[in-house]
Every structure is written in structure tokens, then in C-alpha cells.
Scaffold this motif. Sequence first.
Motif, PDB file in Angstrom:
ATOM      1  N   LYS A  74      -5.726  -0.110   3.937  1.00 53.60           N
ATOM      2  CA  LYS A  74      -5.504   1.287   3.575  1.00 53.60           C
ATOM      3  C   LYS A  74      -4.664   1.986   4.638  1.00 53.60           C
ATOM      4  O   LYS A  74      -4.545   1.527   5.776  1.00 53.60           O
ATOM      5  N   HIS A 122      -6.188   5.418  -1.355  1.00 53.63           N
ATOM      6  CA  HIS A 122      -5.156   4.845  -0.496  1.00 53.63           C
ATOM      7  C   HIS A 122      -5.364   5.055   0.995  1.00 53.63           C
ATOM      8  O   HIS A 122      -4.670   4.446   1.793  1.00 53.63           O
ATOM      9  N   ALA A 164      -7.935   5.298   4.452  1.00 54.91           N
ATOM     10  CA  ALA A 164      -9.221   4.921   5.034  1.00 54.91           C
ATOM     11  C   ALA A 164      -9.899   6.185   5.565  1.00 54.91           C
ATOM     12  O   ALA A 164      -9.954   6.441   6.777  1.00 54.91           O
ATOM     13  N   VAL A 175      -0.892   1.302   8.729  1.00 52.90           N
ATOM     14  CA  VAL A 175      -1.811   0.750   7.737  1.00 52.90           C
ATOM     15  C   VAL A 175      -2.836  -0.118   8.463  1.00 52.90           C
ATOM     16  O   VAL A 175      -2.479  -0.968   9.287  1.00 52.90           O
ATOM     17  N   VAL A 186       0.842  -1.204   0.000  1.00 50.52           N
ATOM     18  CA  VAL A 186       0.000   0.000   0.000  1.00 50.52           C
ATOM     19  C   VAL A 186       0.872   1.246   0.000  1.00 50.52           C
ATOM     20  O   VAL A 186       0.632   2.200  -0.757  1.00 50.52           O
TER      21      VAL A 186
END
Lengths: 225, 294
Positions: free
Chosen positions: A181, A87, A89, A172, A54
Motif C-alpha cells: 500500500k 490504497h 496503509a 509504497v 499500486v
Amino acid sequence: MNSSPITTPIIIPASAALRSIVMPGLLALTMVICGMIAPVPAAATDQQDAATAVVEALISDVEALLEVKDASMDDRRSAITALLDAHFAMDTIAAFSTGPYWRAATPEERDEYKRVFREVLVSTILGNFDQLYGLEYTAGKATPKGDRFVVVSGIFADTTGARPQVAVNWRVITRKGKPIKLFDIEIENLSLLVTQQQENVAVIRKNKGRFSALIDVIRDRIPAQ
Amino acid sequence: MLGNGMMNRQRYMPGDSLSGDKAIPAAFAPDQGSVAGDSRANHAPSVNRLATKAAIVGMACLMAACSTTPPDERTDERDTFENANRSIYDFNMKADTYVLEPAADLYRSSVPEGGQRAVDQHLRWAAMPSTAINSTLQGKFENAGLATLNFLVNGLTLGFADLTNDEDTIEQEDFGQTLAAYKTPQGPYVMMPLLGPRTGRALAGNVVDFAMNPLRVFGSGKEVRALRQAQAPVGAVSFRAKTFDAFNEVKYNAIDPYARTRSFYYQTRLGLLEDRVTGASTTSEDAFEFLFDE
């Protein structure tokens, strides 16, 4: 590389201040990986690998955005907004950033807060976009924090040497069954999200617990377009 | 800051001009230690003396005359004297606007980068005795050794030039951290006039660190006295210059600059207390637990 036209998230930072604390003049976190493009694995089953991927995807997309030299402000705004959505949240970030007051907020207040929060964030990144040029990112290790988070470390360095390097931790969120995310960024021991939460909570408490007071204050920060 | 590419990368708070025993008189200044250099032989008023008096008066007001802020009026439960702290913060911001900010702006535009680096190195060097002693008290003998070596070697230049060639990072230690290591309660959050935020424990530690200023202990003579008296104000200006944009972002654009400053202080202090080296996450996982309570 699979680069959606614009997907670069610079970062969460609800507060541009933290960026500049560590790198004077540097207000956003976007890095240019010299010659490195990391494709996102089609199916990342390992928690740490997925989190690392990510971050790598974020970097790649930022690089792509930086290469578009003559983009208009509106195009950049759209691009940055898309990056954040792709990318980060964002809903979880919004909820966390208001602490215990999120639960008491009405659905309308929550939606409005998410809207103004995003607007301010995008405007901040846009206003400091030029600071992103010349940065090089070196990935570090990924450390699981239970089964919900992975912290991916890395270092940003200025390729010109004008600015000191900065250590960054990307938090993450890796809950099972949910998209993996980015959730938070720590710069030199300072969590941008925790800082924003404490500030937001202070504003709400100063206003006798009124969630709408926070929305009003943040709305005032949205620059006229 | 972080390394500057220097061999001896020293850990400190962002924007920190790194002087463990010198007070950085700014509302956002991280915990840096006591006010420097106060020569009894010098009867002329000095910034250092003013800062010392301000600190004493400020503490006296807070601890004796100011009532605690009722819990339901606090925006952070740790901020026992929040109402008084906010007033002092406002005062500090005015002092910053009229004195420190213009001085820092002039400093960063007129002093060459080499000169600024030399100042930072000197301030970092001046903190080494405190780091060495406090590291020893905390059982961190390797860190104590590195700090001692750094102090001795760079003492040749009074720290203005870094002569060491050490890749290791020296972790800044002060007496407040030593007190924390021995489980001394943190005490209230206090905003000191000119000195900035402290906890009660950190403030007590600053007093001890003040005594460890090498120029105070080893130095004598007019030049050393002048250097010692210049450390605090120059350190303040240097710190403010290095964090100019970030400081102004908080000061002018934060929705609650006082709250943001408080948050920064606690997080940074926690990082120091837990020896979070650069790159290690500081945030406790407990901070995120409520997100998952459905």
C-alpha cells in the motif's frame, strides 16, 4: 478495468499545504491519465512492479471518481474514504505520524487519533477536490529502498498548461506477507508524512507529552458537516 | 517554477522566486541569501536597509542576549533557540498579515503573468553568479558552466527574458551549501526577523552571497541602484504571490505553523545540500526505521 466505484485515493496528504506549494491552486493530487488505464496484476510478485501497480491503480480509480460529475458531497466523502482504505496503509501512516508517542498512547487514544486523522484528511481532500481536474500523470521509475519500501516517481502536469508540472515520489510499503500500500508522498523534496509527523510531535511536546492534546487539536480542525 | 515549460529548468525550492543572494522577507521564505542592494550613496531609508538592520539585530539578540531553550522545552532538538524563534516567527506573521500578504495578493491579481514571469527570471538570473562560483568551489563544474552561460546570455536583458535554449537543469548553489560541502557544522536553527528561517551556516553563507549580486558588483548609476534596491522587496512579494495559497494554508490552518515551517525548511535545505534533483526522494530511510521495531 476493475474499478470499484470509488477507490481513488488522492493521497495521503495530511497537509494540503504541500500540494499548493508546488502547484499554486492545486491542493490535492489526483491525476487524470489521458486514455490510460492500468489494470492491476492479479499477482504481482516483483516488488517494484507491485509498487508501480499500486500507484497505477490509484490513478485509475481517481480518474473514475472524477468522471462522476454529479455526485453528492456525502457520496464523494464515502468514495474518498474508501479510496484511502483501499490504497493507503492508514494504520501505519497514523502510527508514523505521531512518532515515538504512538507507543505510549493508550488503545483508546490510538483509535480516536486514527478516527480524527482520517476525518480531517477526507475533509481536506473533499474541500479541494475540484483542483484535481485537468491533471495528467506520467509515471517514472520505481526504486527499491531495502525490502520494505519502493519509491515510485512520477510527474503531474496540467493539461491546460496553467499550472507548472510537479514531481512526485510515492513511497509504497512492501513488507513481505503484508498488503502492498501507499505510505507517503514526496512533492518536490517535501515528504508530507514526515512534515506531519514533525508537526504532530511538536504539538505533543508543547503539551508536556500528552497524546490527547494532539487529538484535541486535530478534532478542532474537523469541519462541521 | 519547475520549468514552466521553460527550456532551462532550474531547480529550486517550491515557490521559490529564485534569487540566491536576495533575502525573501517572509517567515516561510526559503533560504535565499542576503538582503540585496544597499547603496551607500543613497541616504534615504529603504526596505533593504531595514531588513539588513533587522537581520543584524535579530542575530545579535539570538546569539548574545537570548538564552537557549532548555532541551526538555524544545519541540525539536535542533531548535536551540526555540522560544526566541517562535516570538520572532509571530512577529514575522504579523508583518506578513499587514504588509506582505496584501501586497502579494495585489501583485498576483494585477500584474500580468508575463510580467510575473519576467520578475522571476530576473531574480533567477541574479542568483547565477553565486551558483556559478559556489558550484566551482564544490567541484560541480558542469553546473558552474551552465550557470555562467545563463548569466552571460541572459545578461543582455538583465535576466528579464530567458534567451537560453538549454534543456539542462541548473541546480541552485549558494555559499551555505559550499560551507556544508566543506563540512562546516550546520549551527543552530534561527528565525530571522523578516528574513525567515535559516541555520547559522546558511546565514553566514547569505552574507557572502550578498556580495555576489551582479548588480552590486557590475552595476552603477541611478537605474541600477534602483533595480538593486527593488530586488529584495519585489522578490519577497513575488515569492509570496507564487506560494499564496500554500503559505496561507500553513499560516491559518496548520496545527503548529511554526513547526511546519521548520520542517519544510530543513527538508528543503536537505534537498539542496544533497543535490536532490526533482523527482529524487529526499527522505532518509532512517526516518522510517522505528516503525519496524517490534
